[in-house]
Write a protein that holds these residues in place. Structure first.
Motif, mmCIF file in Angstrom:
data_model
loop_
_atom_site.group_PDB
_atom_site.id
_atom_site.type_symbol
_atom_site.label_atom_id
_atom_site.label_comp_id
_atom_site.label_asym_id
_atom_site.label_seq_id
_atom_site.Cartn_x
_atom_site.Cartn_y
_atom_site.Cartn_z
ATOM 1 N N GLU A 176 0.836 -1.097 0.055
ATOM 2 C CA GLU A 176 0.026 0.031 0.020
ATOM 3 C C GLU A 176 0.819 1.100 -0.107
ATOM 4 O O GLU A 176 2.022 1.132 0.064
ATOM 5 C CB GLU A 176 -0.927 0.057 1.142
ATOM 6 N N GLU A 177 0.293 2.492 -0.235
ATOM 7 C CA GLU A 177 1.101 3.714 -0.290
ATOM 8 C C GLU A 177 1.199 3.999 1.502
ATOM 9 O O GLU A 177 0.412 3.652 2.304
ATOM 10 C CB GLU A 177 0.128 4.601 -0.666
ATOM 11 N N PRO A 178 2.345 4.610 1.757
ATOM 12 C CA PRO A 178 3.269 5.066 0.824
ATOM 13 C C PRO A 178 4.448 4.325 0.373
ATOM 14 O O PRO A 178 4.520 3.345 1.222
ATOM 15 C CB PRO A 178 3.800 6.513 1.792
ATOM 16 N N GLN A 179 5.283 4.714 -0.523
ATOM 17 C CA GLN A 179 6.361 4.016 -0.481
ATOM 18 C C GLN A 179 7.790 4.570 0.537
ATOM 19 O O GLN A 179 7.618 5.732 0.725
ATOM 20 C CB GLN A 179 7.363 4.147 -2.149
ATOM 21 N N ILE A 180 8.279 3.693 0.951
ATOM 22 C CA ILE A 180 9.267 4.082 1.991
ATOM 23 C C ILE A 180 10.760 3.681 1.434
ATOM 24 O O ILE A 180 11.189 2.666 1.530
ATOM 25 C CB ILE A 180 9.196 3.139 3.313
#
Length: 250
Positions: A176-180
């Motif tokens: 899921e969002e967000p990308q880390i």
């Protein structure tokens, strides 16, 4: 779209995380020279089923295994195989647990037998990078604070941070969002807020950070054949700071 989790949802994800942590603790004794990653995969699959859970990645976009098992120069998404692990190898086991619909994700790099000083240092630096990244996972900070701190630490020790694969939000779905990102600029990126649940999972290489993809369409490895390691936890952002849902310390 970022989804925020209620206290009840985080509690359920924590239960999944505790089960995954228990599985990783057992792997400490099982991973040794002569064992195959197919045997490890079978053990994890059966362990989860016996505890009323399942591997969420098995069948995800056609992925055929309960775990990813990445050996030596494999960065991530390595296929379990019948080849025996050898003294001096390092292997990363990555699994996403689904316990009654709640997900938790954790990868851990393991030494196989007696490993080189160089390999041991890589494992130590990568694990430390995970925890200094987690320390930045507080409400009000931004994703760039996590990435910058990890990058600064890793590159300051003459290693490289893989950029082609990232951490991510997790909840009802694996990704899921967000990308880390595990590199970046302080004060930039998405602001972290209470109720977000993310993974932090730095992949660190001895050589260059560039990767190439195997013909199976999944396994990424270092372009120069140098060693790679990864440690990952699932983290909830709470009013009291980061809560590690997959902690192996309790």
């Amino acid at each position: 779209m970022i989804t925020f989790k209620s206290e009840r949802e985080i509690t359920r994800m924590h239960e999944a995380g505790k089960l995954l942590a228990a599985c990783h603790k057992l792997l400490r004794q099982k991973i040794k020279p002569g064992v195959t990653t197919l045997e490890i995969d079978r053990f994890v699959d059966e362990f989860l089923i016996a505890h009323g859970a399942k591997s969420e990645q098995k069948g995800y976009r056609g992925y055929p295994y309960a775990t990813c098992a990445s050996i030596n120069d494999e960065i991530c998404h390595g296929f379990p195989r019948a080849e025996s692990l050898k003294d001096g190898d390092i292997v990363t086991i990555d699994c996403v647990v689904n316990l009654n619909g709640a997900l938790a994700d954790s990868a851990w790099s393991y030494p196989v037998g007696k490993i080189s000083t160089e390999a041991r240092k890589l494992l130590n630096v990568t694990k430390k990078a995970l925890y200094i990244g987690i320390a930045q996972a507080i409400a009000g900070n931004r994703t760039g604070d996590i990435g910058h701190t990890i990058q600064e630490y890793v590159e300051g020790r003459n290693y490289s941070v893989v950029r082609d694969f990232t951490g991510h939000g997790i909840g009802r779905n694996i990704h899921e969002e967000p990308q880390i990102f595990h590199y970046g600029t302080k004060g930039r990126g998405i602001q972290l807020k209470e109720g977000m649940v993310i993974t932090i999972e730095p992949m660190v290489n001895i050589g260059t950070w560039f990767s190439l993809l195997d013909d199976n369409g999944w396994t990424a490895r270092t372009v120069d054949g140098m060693l790679s390691a990864q440690y990952e936890h699932t983290i909830a952002i709470t009013k009291d700071g980061p809560l590690i849902l997959t902690s192996q310390d309790d």
